[in-house]
Motif scaffolding. Structure first.
Motif, mmCIF file in Angstrom:
data_model
loop_
_atom_site.group_PDB
_atom_site.id
_atom_site.type_symbol
_atom_site.label_atom_id
_atom_site.label_comp_id
_atom_site.label_asym_id
_atom_site.label_seq_id
_atom_site.Cartn_x
_atom_site.Cartn_y
_atom_site.Cartn_z
ATOM 1 N N TYR A 50 45.340 29.838 -2.514
ATOM 2 C CA TYR A 50 46.438 29.574 -1.589
ATOM 3 C C TYR A 50 46.162 28.281 -0.811
ATOM 4 N N TRP A 85 50.122 33.033 -4.532
ATOM 5 C CA TRP A 85 48.830 33.473 -4.010
ATOM 6 C C TRP A 85 48.985 34.178 -2.666
ATOM 7 N N TYR A 121 50.239 37.628 -3.645
ATOM 8 C CA TYR A 121 49.143 38.357 -4.285
ATOM 9 C C TYR A 121 48.156 38.869 -3.233
ATOM 10 N N ARG A 122 47.831 38.014 -2.271
ATOM 11 C CA ARG A 122 46.911 38.399 -1.191
ATOM 12 C C ARG A 122 47.492 39.540 -0.374
ATOM 13 N N ALA A 174 42.135 34.709 -3.852
ATOM 14 C CA ALA A 174 43.548 34.463 -3.536
ATOM 15 C C ALA A 174 43.671 33.504 -2.351
#
Length: 183
Positions: free
Chosen positions: A85, A29, A32-33, A81
């Motif tokens: 996270y 995450w 991804y962020r 995200a």
């Protein structure tokens, strides 16, 4: 190994798996962020470019609205995200029973050492050392013992009882009392 040792080893493996899974989720995450934030720069430049063309009369308003909509979707993705996270980080803190400071996770995964797969002859002894399989074997042994005990309980049984009772004295009519034999 005792049953308690096997259960302890199994619990250690489960905790290790949960920590690894939580850490990989947090790493995913976070990555991804970061990728979404890189996309924001591109989408913001695209929106500004479309807005400039729209203001000069070269594009219609739907293209500008589409670019704005993509930025809104991007913001939603960033929020999701970040939420995922934080969930993963909280899970790590819970598993460790410790609050880790908010640090960025490594951006690159370490390359883990690997060894060749064991041969078929080596694989079975390795698998037999796994706590789940050892617990399974203990369960089978316990069921086998129970089955044997139940089989013993349901077997037809033969027996013989013999009792002898010696009686003293006389009956009310004056005759002597006979001894008792029960078979």
């Amino acid at each position: 190994q005792t049953l308690e040792d096997i259960k302890r080893d199994q619990r250690v493996l489960v905790l290790k798996q949960q920590v690894e899974h939580s850490w990989l989720n947090a790493w995913y995450w976070q990555t991804y962020r970061d990728l979404i934030e890189e996309d924001r720069v591109f989408l913001t430049q695209m929106r500004d470019f479309i807005q400039t063309i729209y203001e000069s009369g070269g594009k219609d308003q739907s293209d500008l609205i589409g670019a704005e909509l993509e930025l809104v979707k991007l913001d939603e993705s960033v929020l999701e995200a970040h939420k995922q996270y934080e969930i993963s980080r909280h899970r790590l803190n819970t598993l460790a029973n410790f609050v880790f400071p908010e640090l960025r996770l490594a951006t690159e995964l370490n390359v883990l050492p690997h060894s060749d797969l064991p041969s078929e002859n080596q694989l079975l002894p390795l698998l037999m050392q796994h706590p789940d399989i050892q617990l399974f074997d203990v369960g089978i042994a316990q069921l086998s013992d129970r089955t044997q005990l139940m089989a013993q309980d349901t077997r037809p049984q033969w027996g013989m009882e013999l009792s002898y009772g010696l009686r003293h004295g006389d009956n009310p009519n004056g005759s002597s009392r006979s001894d008792l034999l029960t078979a």
